[in-house]
Design a protein around this motif. Structure first.
Motif, PDB file in Angstrom:
ATOM      1  N   THR A  96       0.854  -1.127  -0.132  1.00 50.04           N
ATOM      2  CA  THR A  96      -0.089  -0.117   0.120  1.00 50.04           C
ATOM      3  C   THR A  96       0.936   1.233   0.052  1.00 50.04           C
ATOM      4  O   THR A  96       0.251   2.369  -0.769  1.00 50.04           O
ATOM      5  CB  THR A  96      -0.921   0.042   1.345  1.00 50.04           C
ATOM      6  OG1 THR A  96      -0.047   0.013   2.170  1.00 50.04           O
ATOM      7  CG2 THR A  96      -2.055  -1.147   1.119  1.00 50.04           C
ATOM      8  N   ASP A  97       2.104   1.283   0.667  1.00 46.67           N
ATOM      9  CA  ASP A  97       2.672   2.337   0.806  1.00 46.67           C
ATOM     10  C   ASP A  97       4.085   2.320  -0.150  1.00 46.67           C
ATOM     11  O   ASP A  97       4.929   3.260  -0.058  1.00 46.67           O
ATOM     12  CB  ASP A  97       3.253   2.565   2.178  1.00 46.67           C
ATOM     13  CG  ASP A  97       3.995   1.351   2.733  1.00 46.67           C
ATOM     14  OD1 ASP A  97       4.082   0.221   2.118  1.00 46.67           O
ATOM     15  OD2 ASP A  97       4.397   1.606   3.843  1.00 46.67           O
ATOM     16  N   PRO A 151       4.339   1.766  -4.297  1.00 43.56           N
ATOM     17  CA  PRO A 151       3.766   1.266  -5.586  1.00 43.56           C
ATOM     18  C   PRO A 151       4.812   0.544  -6.180  1.00 43.56           C
ATOM     19  O   PRO A 151       6.026   1.139  -6.247  1.00 43.56           O
ATOM     20  CB  PRO A 151       3.025   2.749  -6.211  1.00 43.56           C
ATOM     21  CG  PRO A 151       3.870   3.667  -5.424  1.00 43.56           C
ATOM     22  CD  PRO A 151       4.151   3.316  -3.818  1.00 43.56           C
ATOM     23  N   GLU A 162      -8.457  -0.792  -2.733  1.00 44.85           N
ATOM     24  CA  GLU A 162      -9.101   0.094  -3.647  1.00 44.85           C
ATOM     25  C   GLU A 162     -10.201  -0.431  -4.564  1.00 44.85           C
ATOM     26  O   GLU A 162      -9.614  -1.569  -5.250  1.00 44.85           O
ATOM     27  CB  GLU A 162      -7.860   1.098  -3.986  1.00 44.85           C
ATOM     28  CG  GLU A 162      -7.267   1.683  -3.276  1.00 44.85           C
ATOM     29  CD  GLU A 162      -5.851   0.763  -3.133  1.00 44.85           C
ATOM     30  OE1 GLU A 162      -4.884   1.345  -2.700  1.00 44.85           O
ATOM     31  OE2 GLU A 162      -5.888  -0.405  -2.948  1.00 44.85           O
ATOM     32  N   HIS A 171      -2.361   5.919  -4.029  1.00 48.20           N
ATOM     33  CA  HIS A 171      -1.488   4.844  -3.905  1.00 48.20           C
ATOM     34  C   HIS A 171      -0.280   5.166  -4.700  1.00 48.20           C
ATOM     35  O   HIS A 171       0.834   4.969  -4.590  1.00 48.20           O
ATOM     36  CB  HIS A 171      -1.972   3.557  -4.503  1.00 48.20           C
ATOM     37  CG  HIS A 171      -0.925   2.617  -4.520  1.00 48.20           C
ATOM     38  ND1 HIS A 171      -0.591   1.935  -3.565  1.00 48.20           N
ATOM     39  CD2 HIS A 171      -0.605   1.975  -5.815  1.00 48.20           C
ATOM     40  CE1 HIS A 171       0.300   0.825  -3.935  1.00 48.20           C
ATOM     41  NE2 HIS A 171       0.156   0.896  -5.233  1.00 48.20           N
TER      42      HIS A 171
END
Length: 457
Positions: A87-88, A90, A407, A446
């Motif tokens: 998630t942190d 990409p 998402e 993201h």
């Protein structure tokens, strides 16, 4: 930020692949001291390509495999890169690297290497270290006070190391131990047999008649790769009801043929199928999947692998009698892997620090029993226990540790790729029609979290 506190635990993570790396990151972030034991010379797990397979048993039999990775040279992702990133962090397409949306395996390795370097994880990892034994220091102690004894061996110096830990996280993956069918005559068939675990390149099969057993992803990939090399490829599938994409491929190539399951193998080289048809083959490649295997783990029978069901595990992660001191990251299949591993890692780290608590033993066991029953009712075989294929479950799981839901664009891109592969097996990695979804993804937090210049750098 690392949150130090009195609840800091000394934790052993076994494996430095995608699940082990993010587990180490989350554990350290939560204030635990972490040692990662990795049998290979570098990070990556399955994504660390190993071309040297000459000394490996072709069928991968035996409890200790010398070759961990199962990646073949031409392997490309079956999912678009956009959905894979933690998630942190990409999974960006960078100039000078493999910028394709469905890149090859080395690009995934480079992503994991960047992740490892960005978060300074390498200092926690002991490389070339094979775990030999993991067991409870005092097996009469259950609950939060369990300590774990870990014995490992340095593969270069052969030095044996022993250490005690407050908790152990098993993150060894599930694509190493070949799962083989039982076929009459298999043990006496004298020609070449191998599991896809040690398939690397097509050249050894030049001008051969090859039977490929299994029509899932690797079976399809390898069959297509062999059409320009082998004289004939005979793909043996559990069901002759195949996807539109596979049907297109079979109709396109005159030397690629579809068959039902194998009935028997004969010493003269015959491979006989259940419909009575047969071929004389030079080689058989078993693309029949993998089994869970933890040869180093001694839980006194508490955790067992029964027909690929690892259990009992609460939410595929914790054995109730040993939780939270023993946990597994990366058991579930048919999920968007990296973010799910991240949610597992966060939950484990928070439980060990005391920020979260688990339900009672009774409640966890009841939950497991109900889950097994729900699978039975749906007619799902035991060996598919950990095949999730359910976005809602992944979102529900995240709620245990305050992990954000997947998402919508990530879910939609995943579905789009599956549909495209189903219809256009040979071309879906290079031609697609989800550009609008892609734009939404690239504009999401993201991808923009590192600033406007991060994407496509």
């Amino acid at each position: 930020m690392v949150s130090m506190g009195s609840n800091s635990k000394h934790v052993c993570v076994i494996g430095a692949g995608p699940s082990g790396l993010v587990a180490a990151r989350e554990l350290r972030k939560e204030g635990h001291s972490v040692v990662v034991l990795e049998q290979n010379h570098d990070i990556g797990g399955q994504w660390l390509y190993e071309p040297k397979i000459e000394n490996q048993d072709p069928l991968g039999r035996g409890s200790t495999l010398e070759v961990h990775g199962s990646v073949y040279a031409s392997l490309r992702l079956a999912s678009p890169r956009e959905i894979m990133g933690y998630t942190d962090f990409p999974f960006l397409a960078k100039k000078g690297s493999d910028m394709r949306r469905f890149p090859g395996h080395r690009e995934v390795f480079m992503y994991l290497k960047d992740f490892c370097d960005w978060f300074g994880l390498r200092e926690m990892i002991k490389f070339n270290t094979r775990v030999q034994y993991v067991g409870m220091v005092d097996s009469s102690m259950f609950g939060k006070d369990i300590k774990w004894f870990v014995r490992s061996k340095d593969k270069k110096s052969e030095k044996v190391m022993e250490e005690e830990f407050d908790a152990v996280v098993v993150a060894t993956g599930h694509y190493s131990q070949p799962r083989l069918p039982t076929i009459k005559g298999m043990d006496t068939w004298k020609r070449k047999q191998m599991h896809s675990h040690i398939y690397r390149v097509p050249e050894p099969f030049r001008n051969e008649v090859v039977v490929v057993v299994g029509s899932s992803m690797s079976g399809q990939d390898i069959s297509i790769e062999l059409v320009d090399i082998a004289t004939e490829i005979h793909l043996s599938a559990k069901s002759l009801e195949i996807s539109q994409g596979l049907a297109k491929v079979i109709s396109k190539y005159d030397n690629l043929h579809l068959h039902p399951q194998i009935d028997s193998l004969w010493e003269d080289g015959r491979v006989q199928f259940v419909d009575g048809s047969w071929v004389i083959a030079d080689s058989i490649i078993y693309c029949t999947g993998y089994s869970y295997s933890f040869p180093f783990l001694d839980t006194k029978g508490i955790v067992v692998v029964d027909d690929d069901r690892v259990g009992p595990l609460y939410e595929h992660t914790f054995p109730p009698s040993l939780a939270p001191s023993l946990s597994f990251v990366g058991i579930p299949r048919k999920i968007i892997g990296f973010p799910f591993f991240e949610s597992q890692a966060k939950w484990i780290a928070q439980l060990l620090s005391g920020k979260r608590t688990l339900p009672s033993w009774d409640d966890m066991m009841q939950s497991i029993k109900e889950f097994y029953h729900s699978r039975d009712v749906k007619g799902i075989p035991k060996h598919n226990t950990h095949d999730i294929a359910d976005f809602e479950y992944c979102d529900k799981y995240g709620e245990y540790c305050g992990f954000p839901h997947l998402e919508d664009w990530r879910k939609q891109l995943c579905i789009s790729a599956i549909r495209n592969a189903d219809a256009n097996l040979e071309t879906y990695r290079d031609f697609w029609d989800d550009h609008q979804l892609l734009d939404v993804a690239h504009q999401s937090p993201h991808f923009t979290q590192f600033g406007p210049d991060a994407f496509g750098q």
